[in-house]
Design an enzyme around this catalytic site. Structure first.
Site, PDB file in Angstrom:
ATOM      1  CG  ASP A  52      -2.170  -0.877   0.916  1.00 56.82           C
ATOM      2  OD1 ASP A  52      -2.641  -0.890  -0.230  1.00 56.82           O
ATOM      3  OD2 ASP A  52      -2.638  -1.544   1.855  1.00 56.82           O
ATOM      4  CG  ASP A  81      -7.887  -3.331  -1.654  1.00 57.13           C
ATOM      5  OD1 ASP A  81      -8.390  -4.352  -2.146  1.00 57.13           O
ATOM      6  OD2 ASP A  81      -8.150  -2.941  -0.505  1.00 57.13           O
ATOM      7  N   GLY A 129      -9.981 -17.122  -7.161  1.00 55.17           N
ATOM      8  CA  GLY A 129     -10.365 -15.876  -6.528  1.00 55.17           C
ATOM      9  C   GLY A 129     -11.141 -16.173  -5.262  1.00 55.17           C
ATOM     10  CB  THR A 184     -14.093 -12.627  -0.116  1.00 56.04           C
ATOM     11  OG1 THR A 184     -14.261 -11.232   0.151  1.00 56.04           O
ATOM     12  CG2 THR A 184     -14.465 -13.449   1.115  1.00 56.04           C
ATOM     13  NE  ARG A 226     -12.506  -0.487   1.976  1.00 57.46           N
ATOM     14  CZ  ARG A 226     -12.993  -1.070   3.077  1.00 57.46           C
ATOM     15  NH1 ARG A 226     -14.262  -0.868   3.428  1.00 57.46           N
ATOM     16  NH2 ARG A 226     -12.250  -1.840   3.825  1.00 57.46           N
ATOM     17  CD1 TRP A 275     -10.624  -1.495  -2.846  1.00 60.07           C
ATOM     18  CD2 TRP A 275     -10.259   0.674  -3.261  1.00 60.07           C
ATOM     19  NE1 TRP A 275     -10.375  -0.877  -1.645  1.00 60.07           N
ATOM     20  CE2 TRP A 275     -10.139   0.446  -1.863  1.00 60.07           C
ATOM     21  CE3 TRP A 275     -10.069   1.961  -3.751  1.00 60.07           C
ATOM     22  CZ2 TRP A 275      -9.845   1.470  -0.969  1.00 60.07           C
ATOM     23  CZ3 TRP A 275      -9.783   2.981  -2.855  1.00 60.07           C
ATOM     24  CH2 TRP A 275      -9.673   2.747  -1.488  1.00 60.07           C
ATOM     25  CB  SER A 301     -19.427 -12.908   6.738  1.00 60.27           C
ATOM     26  OG  SER A 301     -18.539 -13.709   5.973  1.00 60.27           O
TER      27      SER A 301
END
Length: 383
Positions: free
Chosen positions: A95, A155, A213, A215, A227, A231, A346
């Site tokens: 980041d 992101d 893929g 999460t 979000r 992105w 979750s």
């Protein structure tokens, strides 16, 4: 933009700048954390991946007002960002763009601050160290090459502008070449056939082949984390700005239309698009702010009719944020935008609850950026 709409945006812009100026009393030499607690940020050190957003807010408010207190605060921050990258304090992740574009690249662009330039170039070099040749991507987190973290996340599209900027100021193409490779890899793997997006995507560390893929912060592997989708909106717009690849116009339209089509009636996204009107799940206002900025950025490159369409949609999102989420009284919060969500647990993810129905610092920043974009011709800090 109609007269009443412009008045609404101008009032919100003025209010946000005033709130940022007031907050510098508390954060002159400290930084807000990623998320508020009971709607108030507590001052702390420059450690989070989000610290650059606070300094970005301060620069945006300074551009609007010219107040020297704001400039002084931002310059103090820049010195600490220089220290942070020099000491490698909390920088073992991808980041660098989030940290150094709104703070140090902005300082260089706005004031010619050479310390900001040097810090941002060191951050770009640090990011380059996370590039994985096998797979052609920047590894987001964790020990380099570790199988359980051999992945990119959506992101990271927002971290690539730092590398294009580094090529621009140094003349060295290596930064832009790696950024282009990462964008290509991400775009090929992270967008699903229904135009929703994965948050993270794994690759085989031995061969670089795509694996799956999943999460990290979304509700489930197959859902669209709000979000993350945002992105994708802003990241694809920036990808097109740098690379002028028509495929990224198509991707932008697809991921943006998915975002818009899955909004609830009041236009404030739930934290994951599995949820809609009638749900008691929390919202994530920051997603709307990010998406609005992405649409306003992309509108600069689209044919007139499409540009008008996405500009109007961005205006609707910002109007909703002003109506439903904007802080107007510093007694209520020392942030700008209520009803954000950093992470929500979750049954299908591994995240603890963090910053649920709170202010989140990137939400504040992108809200201020969206207002800035709507009201004047602004030179982005991202490039």
């Amino acid at each position: 933009m109609g007269k009443k709409q412009k008045e609404c945006f101008t009032k919100a812009y003025d209010t946000a700048a005033d709130l940022i100026l007031k907050a510098t009393d508390e954060f002159a030499e400290k930084f807000p954390p990623s998320a508020s607690v009971d709607h108030f940020y507590q001052p702390g050190p420059n450690r989070d991946w989000t610290a650059g957003f606070w300094t970005g807010e301060v620069w945006l408010a300074w551009e609007k007002t010219g107040n020297e207190k704001l400039k002084k605060t931002a310059e103090i921050d820049v010195k600490d960002f220089y220290r942070r990258i020099k000491e490698r304090d909390g920088v073992d992740h991808h980041d660098m763009g989030f940290l150094y574009c709104p703070s140090c690249v902005a300082a260089w662009k706005l004031t010619g601050n050479t310390m900001g330039k040097e810090a941002a170039l060191m951050a770009a070099d640090n990011l380059m160290g996370r590039f994985q040749e096998k797979g052609q991507f920047f590894q987001a987190w964790g020990e380099l090459g570790a199988k359980d973290n051999y992945r990119l996340i959506i992101d990271c599209l927002m971290n690539m502008p730092l590398l294009f900027w580094a090529t621009e100021v140094t003349g060295d193409q290596k930064y832009a070449e790696k950024a282009q490779a990462h964008i290509k890899t991400a775009m090929q793997n992270i967008i699903r056939p229904d135009n929703s997006t994965y948050h993270t995507f794994f690759f085989d560390p031995e061969t670089g082949a795509p694996v799956k893929g999943v999460t990290h912060q979304g509700y489930r592997d197959g859902s669209a984390w709000a979000r993350g989708q945002a992105w994708g909106v802003y990241g694809s717009a920036l990808a097109y700005k740098f690379l002028k690849n028509d495929a990224y116009v198509d991707i932008f339209c697809r991921v943006t239309d998915y975002f818009l089509e899955h909004l609830p009636e009041d236009k404030i996204p739930y934290w994951d698009f599995d949820f809609t009107d009638g749900s008691d799940e929390p919202r994530d206002s920051s997603s709307a702010a990010i998406a609005a900025c992405g649409m306003l950025e992309m509108s600069k490159y689209l044919p007139q009719e499409k540009a008008r369409h996405y500009t109007e949609k961005a205006e609707e999102l910002v109007e909703a944020l002003i109506r439903e989420c904007a802080v107007t009284d510093p007694a209520v919060s020392n942030g700008l935008l209520l009803h954000g969500t950093y992470a929500k647990s979750s049954p299908y993810n591994t995240c603890p609850d963090l910053g649920v129905d709170e202010c989140v610092i990137w939400g504040d920043y992108f809200y201020m950026e969206a207002l800035t974009r709507l009201l004047r011709d602004w030179e982005p800090y991202w490039y």
